[in-house]
Design a protein around this motif. Structure first.
Motif, PDB file in Angstrom:
ATOM      1  N   PHE A   5       0.803  -1.220   0.000  1.00 45.16           N
ATOM      2  CA  PHE A   5       0.000   0.000   0.000  1.00 45.16           C
ATOM      3  C   PHE A   5       0.838   1.273   0.000  1.00 45.16           C
ATOM      4  CE2 PHE A   5      -2.328  -3.215   2.539  1.00 45.16           C
ATOM      5  CZ  PHE A   5      -3.304  -3.539   1.603  1.00 45.16           C
ATOM      6  N   GLU A   6       2.166   1.130  -0.074  1.00 48.29           N
ATOM      7  CA  GLU A   6       3.021   2.324  -0.088  1.00 48.29           C
ATOM      8  C   GLU A   6       3.070   2.903  -1.501  1.00 48.29           C
ATOM      9  OE1 GLU A   6       7.495   2.251   0.183  1.00 48.29           O
ATOM     10  OE2 GLU A   6       7.001   2.889   2.221  1.00 48.29           O
ATOM     11  N   THR A   7       2.827   4.166  -1.646  1.00 52.29           N
ATOM     12  CA  THR A   7       2.854   4.802  -2.956  1.00 52.29           C
ATOM     13  C   THR A   7       3.861   5.939  -2.961  1.00 52.29           C
ATOM     14  OG1 THR A   7       1.074   6.313  -2.314  1.00 52.29           O
ATOM     15  CG2 THR A   7       0.438   4.260  -3.419  1.00 52.29           C
ATOM     16  N   GLU A   8       4.566   6.077  -4.064  1.00 53.81           N
ATOM     17  CA  GLU A   8       5.507   7.174  -4.203  1.00 53.81           C
ATOM     18  C   GLU A   8       4.780   8.422  -4.668  1.00 53.81           C
ATOM     19  OE1 GLU A   8       8.941   6.564  -6.493  1.00 53.81           O
ATOM     20  OE2 GLU A   8       9.494   4.666  -5.535  1.00 53.81           O
ATOM     21  N   VAL A   9       5.143   9.556  -4.062  1.00 53.84           N
ATOM     22  CA  VAL A   9       4.546  10.825  -4.455  1.00 53.84           C
ATOM     23  C   VAL A   9       5.197  11.267  -5.766  1.00 53.84           C
ATOM     24  CG1 VAL A   9       4.193  13.223  -3.825  1.00 53.84           C
ATOM     25  CG2 VAL A   9       4.118  11.449  -2.059  1.00 53.84           C
ATOM     26  N   ALA A  10       4.372  11.492  -6.780  1.00 55.90           N
ATOM     27  CA  ALA A  10       4.896  11.913  -8.075  1.00 55.90           C
ATOM     28  C   ALA A  10       5.491  13.311  -7.957  1.00 55.90           C
ATOM     29  CB  ALA A  10       3.786  11.893  -9.118  1.00 55.90           C
ATOM     30  N   LYS A  11       6.676  13.487  -8.515  1.00 60.76           N
ATOM     31  CA  LYS A  11       7.328  14.789  -8.471  1.00 60.76           C
ATOM     32  C   LYS A  11       6.934  15.617  -9.685  1.00 60.76           C
ATOM     33  CE  LYS A  11      11.282  13.676  -5.559  1.00 60.76           C
ATOM     34  NZ  LYS A  11      12.724  13.943  -5.338  1.00 60.76           N
ATOM     35  N   THR A  12       6.941  16.920  -9.483  1.00 56.93           N
ATOM     36  CA  THR A  12       6.592  17.849 -10.558  1.00 56.93           C
ATOM     37  C   THR A  12       7.803  18.080 -11.455  1.00 56.93           C
ATOM     38  OG1 THR A  12       4.990  18.953  -9.105  1.00 56.93           O
ATOM     39  CG2 THR A  12       5.707  20.147 -11.073  1.00 56.93           C
ATOM     40  N   ARG A  13       7.642  17.772 -12.734  1.00 55.87           N
ATOM     41  CA  ARG A  13       8.741  17.998 -13.692  1.00 55.87           C
ATOM     42  C   ARG A  13       8.920  19.504 -13.868  1.00 55.87           C
ATOM     43  NH1 ARG A  13      10.591  13.871 -16.738  1.00 55.87           N
ATOM     44  NH2 ARG A  13      11.024  15.193 -18.561  1.00 55.87           N
ATOM     45  N   THR A  14      10.132  19.963 -13.571  1.00 57.65           N
ATOM     46  CA  THR A  14      10.386  21.402 -13.446  1.00 57.65           C
ATOM     47  C   THR A  14      11.553  21.828 -14.320  1.00 57.65           C
ATOM     48  OG1 THR A  14       9.605  21.311 -11.148  1.00 57.65           O
ATOM     49  CG2 THR A  14      10.918  23.232 -11.780  1.00 57.65           C
ATOM     50  N   ALA A  15      11.424  23.001 -14.912  1.00 56.58           N
ATOM     51  CA  ALA A  15      12.521  23.630 -15.645  1.00 56.58           C
ATOM     52  C   ALA A  15      12.886  24.935 -14.941  1.00 56.58           C
ATOM     53  CB  ALA A  15      12.125  23.910 -17.087  1.00 56.58           C
ATOM     54  N   VAL A  16      14.168  25.266 -14.931  1.00 54.48           N
ATOM     55  CA  VAL A  16      14.654  26.499 -14.316  1.00 54.48           C
ATOM     56  C   VAL A  16      15.284  27.362 -15.403  1.00 54.48           C
ATOM     57  CG1 VAL A  16      16.154  27.529 -12.578  1.00 54.48           C
ATOM     58  CG2 VAL A  16      15.084  25.310 -12.134  1.00 54.48           C
ATOM     59  N   LEU A  17      14.801  28.585 -15.536  1.00 53.50           N
ATOM     60  CA  LEU A  17      15.325  29.530 -16.518  1.00 53.50           C
ATOM     61  C   LEU A  17      15.906  30.735 -15.796  1.00 53.50           C
ATOM     62  CD1 LEU A  17      12.337  29.606 -19.075  1.00 53.50           C
ATOM     63  CD2 LEU A  17      14.303  28.050 -19.048  1.00 53.50           C
ATOM     64  N   HIS A  18      17.103  31.141 -16.194  1.00 57.04           N
ATOM     65  CA  HIS A  18      17.681  32.385 -15.663  1.00 57.04           C
ATOM     66  C   HIS A  18      17.723  33.403 -16.790  1.00 57.04           C
ATOM     67  CE1 HIS A  18      20.116  35.279 -13.516  1.00 57.04           C
ATOM     68  NE2 HIS A  18      20.922  35.317 -14.561  1.00 57.04           N
ATOM     69  N   PRO A  19      16.898  34.445 -16.733  1.00 52.37           N
ATOM     70  CA  PRO A  19      16.952  35.480 -17.773  1.00 52.37           C
ATOM     71  C   PRO A  19      18.207  36.331 -17.601  1.00 52.37           C
ATOM     72  CG  PRO A  19      14.890  35.546 -16.507  1.00 52.37           C
ATOM     73  CD  PRO A  19      15.855  34.715 -15.750  1.00 52.37           C
ATOM     74  N   ASP A  20      19.070  36.320 -18.603  1.00 52.61           N
ATOM     75  CA  ASP A  20      20.296  37.131 -18.558  1.00 52.61           C
ATOM     76  C   ASP A  20      19.964  38.494 -19.152  1.00 52.61           C
ATOM     77  OD1 ASP A  20      22.806  38.134 -18.454  1.00 52.61           O
ATOM     78  OD2 ASP A  20      23.655  36.830 -20.005  1.00 52.61           O
ATOM     79  N   LEU A  21      19.677  39.465 -18.261  1.00 49.16           N
ATOM     80  CA  LEU A  21      19.217  40.787 -18.694  1.00 49.16           C
ATOM     81  C   LEU A  21      20.354  41.727 -19.061  1.00 49.16           C
ATOM     82  CD1 LEU A  21      16.424  41.258 -15.987  1.00 49.16           C
ATOM     83  CD2 LEU A  21      16.173  40.424 -18.319  1.00 49.16           C
ATOM     84  N   ARG A  22      21.603  41.284 -18.827  1.00 48.69           N
ATOM     85  CA  ARG A  22      22.774  42.100 -19.195  1.00 48.69           C
ATOM     86  C   ARG A  22      22.726  43.484 -18.554  1.00 48.69           C
ATOM     87  NH1 ARG A  22      24.319  39.411 -24.110  1.00 48.69           N
ATOM     88  NH2 ARG A  22      23.743  37.246 -23.726  1.00 48.69           N
ATOM     89  N   ARG A  23      22.343  43.544 -17.266  1.00 56.37           N
ATOM     90  CA  ARG A  23      22.271  44.839 -16.587  1.00 56.37           C
ATOM     91  C   ARG A  23      23.674  45.337 -16.255  1.00 56.37           C
ATOM     92  NH1 ARG A  23      18.608  42.147 -12.906  1.00 56.37           N
ATOM     93  NH2 ARG A  23      20.270  42.481 -11.375  1.00 56.37           N
ATOM     94  N   ALA A  24      23.800  46.661 -16.211  1.00 53.01           N
ATOM     95  CA  ALA A  24      25.097  47.259 -15.892  1.00 53.01           C
ATOM     96  C   ALA A  24      25.506  46.957 -14.454  1.00 53.01           C
ATOM     97  CB  ALA A  24      25.045  48.768 -16.122  1.00 53.01           C
ATOM     98  N   ASP A  25      24.519  46.818 -13.553  1.00 54.81           N
ATOM     99  CA  ASP A  25      24.825  46.569 -12.140  1.00 54.81           C
ATOM    100  C   ASP A  25      24.895  45.079 -11.815  1.00 54.81           C
ATOM    101  OD1 ASP A  25      22.158  46.021 -12.538  1.00 54.81           O
ATOM    102  OD2 ASP A  25      21.464  46.967 -10.681  1.00 54.81           O
ATOM    103  N   GLN A  26      24.939  44.243 -12.814  1.00 55.98           N
ATOM    104  CA  GLN A  26      24.941  42.795 -12.606  1.00 55.98           C
ATOM    105  C   GLN A  26      26.285  42.360 -12.045  1.00 55.98           C
ATOM    106  OE1 GLN A  26      22.939  40.376 -15.647  1.00 55.98           O
ATOM    107  NE2 GLN A  26      24.817  39.188 -15.800  1.00 55.98           N
TER     108      GLN A  26
END
Length: 437
Positions: A5-26
């Protein structure tokens, strides 16, 4: 083999995006920023990161953030990878969030929402939970595309990541404001209680030494090594949220209170800076601040500047920031060349000591540094007390300030060696007895 009766909790398939805004103060290289965002996502056990990208954004598009071609390209990638949640490592407006969710047919979570979700999942004390709720509700007021089902949540987390109400749009601001006011009233009571605890500590006036630093710098591991405590210490961002305090005896015999605090991070949501101000009062009141740095991290210098900026925003005076001791942790991960390079790049105005909280390297030297930093010039004096002043005499003996004692003419003469601060504390706490004598 799994249990019946043990069930694995399904994980959420996730993507991570970093927007490179090219700011002067970066200050931070985009690849390091992306790696940190992925680590943040890994801090939530229900997420499975299946993709990550740095996305160049020459000119942010008001309605979508990304340009039309990049938006379509990412839509195809998201569909092909069957991604259910996209984390965008940066601020996303409500309009951008709504439009991208329609274009990509997936849920969107920005950096602020992700950090709030982690905090909600980790907060243990009543104050911590209330502070996270207050910060999350303040954030939610601008997010009419989100429901706020977490108001009655049964688990940790805020409901941004999943839950039955994700598609429901809730615009009842009056109910939201009522809940915010309820939390503020509850927090006021907690803050009063914290104030009473602080007053109680003032009667046993040990110096407070606060550990601060970037998240995952090793503060809790160091705290555990110095105090013998069992605070949660993992290679994970935001492993510690609620402040923990323990007594430590220094080589001179002086007792101090060591305080482990929440880790800082770049672009900390403004809602959390305000909400956790009460939690960070220990830093504002500390006699000494230890700035723990992960010196082996490639972005260590940038992380250190982020910590200094946050301390400044919290109201820690510049002279106190300059009087901090920088604790260069994780030197066991560096070779001699790496440590030499760090020394060459060091701020010559900052006191620093290289240690390893894991191996114990230079921890005795760290305790000696703390001892020296807290030590005021001492003087030897004779304190004359009536024999009935047992509490005052016990206060002096408890701090190992008494060098010799004598009784003459029903009076107690104690030869003490103490600092100006200890002397002032003694006369402040026992002024009534001394006045009678």
């Amino acid at each position: 083999m799994s249990k019946p009766f043990e069930t694995e909790v399904a994980k959420t398939r996730t993507a991570v995006l970093h927007p490179d805004l090219r700011r002067a103060d970066q200050r931070r290289a985009p690849e390091y920023a992306l790696a940190e965002a992925v680590s943040l996502a890994h801090a939530l056990p229900e997420l499975e990161v299946v993709g990550e990208q740095v996305v160049p954004v020459p000119r942010p598009r008001p309605g979508y953030l990304f340009g039309p071609g990049k938006t379509d390209e990412l839509a195809d990638w998201i569909a092909a990878e069957q991604i259910a949640l996209v984390i965008i490592d940066g601020p996303v407006t409500p309009v951008q969030q709504r439009n991208l969710e329609k274009a990509w047919k997936t849920k969107i979570l920005d950096r602020t929402g992700l950090i709030l979700e982690i905090f909600a999942d980790r907060a243990q004390t009543r104050e911590g939970v209330l502070q996270v709720d207050l910060a999350a509700l303040s954030y939610q007021k601008t997010r009419l595309v989100r429901s706020w089902t977490h108001l009655e949540r049964q688990r940790g987390g805020l409901g941004f990541v999943g839950g039955p109400g994700e598609t429901q749009i809730e615009a009842d601001r009056r109910a939201l404001d009522e809940r915010i006011n309820q939390i503020r009233r509850a927090l006021e009571k907690v803050v009063k209680t914290r104030g009473l605890h602080r007053q109680a500590r003032a009667k046993v006036p040990y110096p407070i030494v606060a550990l601060v630093g970037y998240t995952n710098a090793g503060k809790s591991t160091l705290f555990n090594r110095l105090t013998g405590a069992d605070v949660m210490a993992k290679d994970m961002l935001f492993a510690t949220l609620d402040p923990t305090m323990r007594q430590v005896e220094l080589p001179s015999g002086q007792t101090v209170i060591l305080s482990d605090t929440v880790g800082f991070i770049s672009d900390l949501p403004t809602q959390l800076v305000a909400a956790f101000r009460a939690t960070l009062e220990e830093v504002l009141d500390a006699d000494l601040i230890l700035h723990v740095r992960d010196i082996a991290h490639p972005d260590s210098a940038v992380q250190a500047q982020d910590v200094r900026d946050i301390l400044e925003s919290l109201g820690v005076a510049e002279e106190r920031r300059n009087a901090m001791i920088e604790v260069w942790n994780k030197v066991d991960l560096l070779d001699e060349d790496g440590l030499s390079a760090a020394e060459r790049a060091a701020d010559r105005h900052a006191r620093h000591l290289a240690i390893s909280a894991t191996t114990g390297r230079n921890l005795p030297e760290l305790l000696n540094e703390i001892d020296a930093a807290l030590r005021d010039p001492v003087s030897t004096e004779v304190v004359d007390l009536p024999l009935s002043a047992g509490e005052a005499a016990a206060w002096l003996h408890a701090r190992k300030l008494v060098k010799s004692s004598d009784v003459s003419d029903l009076r107690l003469q104690l030869t003490v060696e103490w600092s100006r601060k200890q002397k002032a504390q003694f006369y402040k706490l026992h002024r009534d007895i001394i006045a009678v004598s």
